[in-house]
Enzyme design. Structure first.
Site, PDB file in Angstrom:
ATOM      1  N   VAL A  59       0.837  -1.205   0.000  1.00  0.00           N
ATOM      2  CA  VAL A  59       0.000   0.000   0.000  1.00  0.00           C
ATOM      3  C   VAL A  59       0.875   1.260   0.000  1.00  0.00           C
ATOM      4  CG1 VAL A  59      -1.770   1.304   1.247  1.00  0.00           C
ATOM      5  CG2 VAL A  59      -1.947  -1.176   1.061  1.00  0.00           C
ATOM      6  N   CYS A  60       1.938   1.256   0.766  1.00  0.00           N
ATOM      7  CA  CYS A  60       2.842   2.414   0.791  1.00  0.00           C
ATOM      8  C   CYS A  60       3.493   2.605  -0.579  1.00  0.00           C
ATOM      9  CB  CYS A  60       3.914   2.233   1.858  1.00  0.00           C
ATOM     10  SG  CYS A  60       3.269   2.106   3.543  1.00  0.00           S
TER      11      CYS A  60
END
Length: 165
Positions: A59-60
């Protein structure tokens, strides 16, 4: 204290995000060349602070790549990706992913940024790193948008952040 969640489990943070309309707290973070960077280094530009736990998570990485794409044509703004990752790891990520329109900044020397911005995780398995948040500042460092993502594993609201920029 603000709260977020990790896989549905509550996570306590060090404080609250800076309020919209307030002046953003200054910071000292480490860049890819191991130099110190502060808000003054980006004076006169709008700033998008993409605060992430680690670029070594899907996600990052996705948020960094999405903001990178959006920044290609924005000459009056800068996107900063801020995490606990070492500058060397951030550099490898940016090189491997072709990310050239964001500035990676590390909290390797201090967690003061995370405390001052209210995103330092105080408990649970991720204690000591940041929750996921986006803060947008105008050219005078006034907060114009702030989002603490309610579930650390979720992506931020890209459209709202970019509209504020």
């Amino acid at each position: 204290m603000a709260k977020t969640a990790l896989q549905g489990n509550p996570v306590t943070l060090s404080g609250e995000l800076p309020a919209v309309g307030s002046t953003a707290p200054d910071f000292k973070l480490t860049d890819k060349d191991l130099g110190d960077k502060t808000l003054a280094d980006f004076a006169g530009k709008k700033k998008l602070l993409n605060i992430v736990p680690s670029l070594d998570t899907p996600v990052c990485a996705t948020s960094a790549k999405k903001f990178n794409e959006s920044m290609a044509d924005k000459r009056d703004a800068v996107a900063l990706v801020i995490s606990a990752d070492l500058p060397f790891a951030m550099g490898r990520f940016c090189s491997a992913e072709g990310v050239e329109n964001i500035v990676g900044l590390s909290m390797m020397r201090s967690r003061a940024f995370a405390r001052d911005y209210g995103v330092l995780i105080e408990d649970g398995p991720l204690a000591g790193i940041t929750a996921r948040a986006v803060v947008v500042l105008d050219a005078n460092d006034t907060v114009v948008y702030a989002q603490l993502v309610p579930e650390i594993g979720d992506e931020p609201d890209y459209d709202a952040a970019l509209a504020a920029l």
